[in-house]
Scaffold this active site. Structure first.
Site, PDB file in Angstrom:
ATOM      1  N   SER A   1       0.841  -1.198   0.000  1.00 25.07           N
ATOM      2  CA  SER A   1       0.000   0.000   0.000  1.00 25.07           C
ATOM      3  C   SER A   1       0.870   1.238   0.000  1.00 25.07           C
ATOM      4  O   SER A   1       2.003   1.217   0.506  1.00 25.07           O
ATOM      5  CB  SER A   1      -0.894   0.014   1.246  1.00 25.07           C
ATOM      6  OG  SER A   1      -1.595   1.238   1.366  1.00 25.07           O
TER       7      SER A   1
ATOM      8  N   TYR B   1      -2.706   0.554  10.787  1.00 21.77           N
ATOM      9  CA  TYR B   1      -2.892  -0.082   9.477  1.00 21.77           C
ATOM     10  C   TYR B   1      -1.656   0.126   8.605  1.00 21.77           C
ATOM     11  O   TYR B   1      -1.129  -0.822   8.004  1.00 21.77           O
ATOM     12  CB  TYR B   1      -4.121   0.487   8.770  1.00 21.77           C
ATOM     13  CG  TYR B   1      -4.190   0.101   7.310  1.00 21.77           C
ATOM     14  CD1 TYR B   1      -4.589  -1.174   6.933  1.00 21.77           C
ATOM     15  CD2 TYR B   1      -3.805   0.993   6.312  1.00 21.77           C
ATOM     16  CE1 TYR B   1      -4.621  -1.555   5.599  1.00 21.77           C
ATOM     17  CE2 TYR B   1      -3.838   0.631   4.980  1.00 21.77           C
ATOM     18  CZ  TYR B   1      -4.246  -0.642   4.611  1.00 21.77           C
ATOM     19  OH  TYR B   1      -4.259  -1.008   3.297  1.00 21.77           O
TER      20      TYR B   1
END
Length: 224
Positions: free
Chosen positions: A136, A148
């Site tokens: 990501s 996250y």
């Protein structure tokens, strides 16, 4: 069968489903691994005989091992595995974060990746195969308090380590690192952001590269 075989986690929707479609269009056999039996069988019906639904839990190593064994029994080989399953958090930051949510996310985003790699590696060693990991943009920069993002930093670091490990047998590892993608990951549609098909095209670009070329990371961002 002679067709190359790809195993995908989180295959029932979003990036996983889009990659399955793209891979089958390029002649691959694809193992579709996810918990949602109904969604998997609906996708397999859409994609035809080259799609193999495999219901299981990404956080369970034995479940992934059994699914890969079943896929190889059907197709005769495993050439690539895509550790794509992932989840986010409803509460951002450390102070406001929910420890139970963190634990669930780590089981999917960290342990789930490890289990995919662990289960796939013996097959990939035999085939000089390829690992894909969904990273990501959040794993390439610091975001205040983002647990996250830290889970995706793990994916990026581990992917680099795997690239070096797999060189010993001629294998490859690629981290696919998108920015915001319009998938069910978000509660609201994001039509001006990346589409799952954009990420799928990046995954196939890495898989189809000449064996002499190791594409270690593909970083893609929406233009808006």
């Amino acid at each position: 069968m002679d067709a190359r075989t790809l195993f995908i986690t989180g295959a029932s929707s979003g990036i996983g489903a889009a990659t399955a479609r793209a891979a089958i269009a390029q002649g691959w056999q694809v193992g579709l691994f996810a918990r949602s039996e109904d969604k998997l069988h609906a996708l397999a019906s859409e994609l035809g005989a080259a799609a193999h639904p495999l219901v299981g839990d990404v956080t369970d190593l034995d479940s992934q091992r059994a699914a890969m064994a079943a896929l190889v029994a059907r197709t005769g080989r495993l050439d690539a595995a895509f550790a794509n399953a992932g989840t986010g958090l409803s509460a951002a930051g450390t102070e406001a974060g929910d420890p139970e949510e963190w634990e669930r996310m780590i089981r999917i985003n960290v342990l789930g990746v490890l289990w995919t790699v662990k289960a796939a590696m013996p097959y990939l060693r035999e085939r000089r195969g390829h690992l894909l990991l969904t990273g990501s943009a959040a794993g390439r920069r610091h975001i205040a308090g983002s647990v996250y993002g830290a889970s995706k930093w793990f994916v990026h670091g581990y992917g680099g380590n795997l690239s070096d490990e797999m060189k010993a047998f001629g294998g490859r590892c690629t981290v696919i690192a998108p920015g915001m993608v319009d998938t069910p990951f978000f509660a609201e549609p994001k039509p001006d952001k990346l589409q799952p098909e954009d990420v799928a095209q990046a995954a196939l670009h890495a898989l189809e590269a000449d064996p002499r070329c190791a594409i270690n990371e593909i970083f893609l961002m929406p233009t808006q």
